[in-house]
Design a protein around this motif. Sequence first.
Motif, PDB file in Angstrom:
ATOM      1  N   LEU A   7      30.371  11.703  28.420  1.00  8.83           N
ATOM      2  CA  LEU A   7      29.740  10.424  28.733  1.00  8.83           C
ATOM      3  C   LEU A   7      30.814   9.493  29.302  1.00  8.83           C
ATOM      4  CD1 LEU A   7      27.247   8.515  28.504  1.00  8.83           C
ATOM      5  CD2 LEU A   7      28.052   7.935  26.229  1.00  8.83           C
ATOM      6  N   CYS A   9      32.167   6.093  30.246  1.00  2.00           N
ATOM      7  CA  CYS A   9      31.977   4.658  29.977  1.00  2.00           C
ATOM      8  C   CYS A   9      33.134   3.838  30.526  1.00  2.00           C
ATOM      9  CB  CYS A   9      31.845   4.418  28.474  1.00  2.00           C
ATOM     10  SG  CYS A   9      30.330   5.093  27.786  1.00  2.00           S
ATOM     11  N   LYS A  20      25.409   3.324  24.739  1.00  2.00           N
ATOM     12  CA  LYS A  20      25.198   4.530  25.548  1.00  2.00           C
ATOM     13  C   LYS A  20      25.408   5.790  24.710  1.00  2.00           C
ATOM     14  CE  LYS A  20      25.859   3.044  30.252  1.00  2.00           C
ATOM     15  NZ  LYS A  20      25.109   3.804  31.177  1.00  2.00           N
ATOM     16  N   THR A  21      26.393   5.748  23.809  1.00  3.01           N
ATOM     17  CA  THR A  21      26.618   6.893  22.930  1.00  3.01           C
ATOM     18  C   THR A  21      25.395   7.162  22.066  1.00  3.01           C
ATOM     19  OG1 THR A  21      28.979   6.402  22.852  1.00  3.01           O
ATOM     20  CG2 THR A  21      28.130   7.817  21.115  1.00  3.01           C
ATOM     21  N   SER A  22      24.834   6.093  21.503  1.00  2.00           N
ATOM     22  CA  SER A  22      23.676   6.291  20.620  1.00  2.00           C
ATOM     23  C   SER A  22      22.497   6.877  21.391  1.00  2.00           C
ATOM     24  CB  SER A  22      23.290   4.984  19.925  1.00  2.00           C
ATOM     25  OG  SER A  22      22.567   4.154  20.779  1.00  2.00           O
ATOM     26  N   GLU A  24      22.761   8.790  24.092  1.00  2.00           N
ATOM     27  CA  GLU A  24      23.113  10.153  24.485  1.00  2.00           C
ATOM     28  C   GLU A  24      23.008  11.111  23.293  1.00  2.00           C
ATOM     29  OE1 GLU A  24      23.742  10.036  27.832  1.00  2.00           O
ATOM     30  OE2 GLU A  24      23.386  12.188  27.656  1.00  2.00           O
ATOM     31  N   ILE A  25      23.506  10.653  22.146  1.00  2.00           N
ATOM     32  CA  ILE A  25      23.496  11.486  20.932  1.00  2.00           C
ATOM     33  C   ILE A  25      22.059  11.855  20.552  1.00  2.00           C
ATOM     34  CG2 ILE A  25      23.778  11.212  18.409  1.00  2.00           C
ATOM     35  CD1 ILE A  25      26.376  12.141  19.463  1.00  2.00           C
ATOM     36  N   LEU A  34      29.972  15.296  21.646  1.00  2.00           N
ATOM     37  CA  LEU A  34      29.936  14.451  22.843  1.00  2.00           C
ATOM     38  C   LEU A  34      31.317  13.850  23.072  1.00  2.00           C
ATOM     39  CD1 LEU A  34      28.156  12.905  25.013  1.00  2.00           C
ATOM     40  CD2 LEU A  34      27.966  11.100  23.315  1.00  2.00           C
ATOM     41  N   VAL A  36      33.234  10.901  24.766  1.00  2.00           N
ATOM     42  CA  VAL A  36      33.023   9.587  25.369  1.00  2.00           C
ATOM     43  C   VAL A  36      34.349   9.132  25.981  1.00  2.00           C
ATOM     44  CG1 VAL A  36      32.194   7.234  24.982  1.00  2.00           C
ATOM     45  CG2 VAL A  36      31.363   9.084  23.530  1.00  2.00           C
ATOM     46  N   MET A  47      34.014   3.157  17.583  1.00  2.00           N
ATOM     47  CA  MET A  47      33.338   4.447  17.477  1.00  2.00           C
ATOM     48  C   MET A  47      33.393   5.036  16.063  1.00  2.00           C
ATOM     49  SD  MET A  47      31.294   5.821  19.449  1.00  2.00           S
ATOM     50  CE  MET A  47      31.568   5.501  21.160  1.00  2.00           C
ATOM     51  N   CYS A  51      30.085   5.827  13.916  1.00  2.00           N
ATOM     52  CA  CYS A  51      29.859   7.156  13.336  1.00  2.00           C
ATOM     53  C   CYS A  51      29.605   7.055  11.837  1.00  2.00           C
ATOM     54  CB  CYS A  51      31.066   8.061  13.578  1.00  2.00           C
ATOM     55  SG  CYS A  51      31.207   8.582  15.291  1.00  2.00           S
ATOM     56  N   CYS A  58      33.283  11.387  13.790  1.00  2.00           N
ATOM     57  CA  CYS A  58      34.257  11.169  14.852  1.00  2.00           C
ATOM     58  C   CYS A  58      35.344  12.219  14.653  1.00  2.00           C
ATOM     59  CB  CYS A  58      34.813   9.757  14.717  1.00  2.00           C
ATOM     60  SG  CYS A  58      35.851   9.272  16.064  1.00  2.00           S
TER      61      CYS A  58
END
Lengths: 77, 160
Positions: A7, A9, A20-22, A24-25, A34, A36, A47, A51, A58
């Motif tokens: 991802l 960013c 965006k992580t949330s 994508e996950i 993933l 990032v 992060m 997590c 993480c």
Amino acid sequence: MKADKILDCVGLYCPMPVIKTSQEIKKMKTGETLEVVADDKGIKQDMPAWCKTTGNECVGMEEENGEIKVYVKKLAV
Amino acid sequence: MAEKEKMTLVIFSGELDKALAAFILATTAASMGMDVTMFFTFWGLNIIKRDKGSIKGQGFMRKILNIMNRGGSSRLKMSQFNMLGLGTWMMKKMMKQKNMPSIDEFIEMAKQMDIKMIPCSTSCGILGLPDDAFRDGIMSQAGAAFFLGQAKESKVTLFI
């Protein structure tokens, strides 16, 4: 470190990498990782905190030339 | 996770910078799996008013007030450094340069994340704002008891 998905960013500031992580996950399977990539330093603290509250892991962090790579392993469904 | 943790925000201020802080925290909390409620009161109502559409408000004074205090996410000013709009214009430009979403984009993002956005019924009553003065996706009005009921169950409560 090997990741199932990357991802990008770079150029985004808090809270965008986390949001965006949330997103994508959610699309990924449990156990997948993933990667990032970001250049906002805040991600180093953000992060792991994200997590911890969401129940994901993480698993690693790398930094080179101002780019930070964070590896997030999906554990929560 | 059994029951979702809750966060409740009171957005009293209607300025660009404060709205930004509120939406950053709300969307981040939602991404962390929290159930977020944003309660808009007084000047904060300007953030969720429609940008376009007729001026609302019954009676002369309320009409005048709502013309002077038009609201809408694109009309918000900075709380400091506004400099007759120049500071606000610069800030919006700088935010865009750094790929920061606008307040408008944040509101749309909040809707997609199921963040509940609720106008305060008393402020709406005094200022003469009906439900349709607000953009789509804003929930119907509620009062102080509703907010306190939510706040009591929330782990995080903020007044902005």
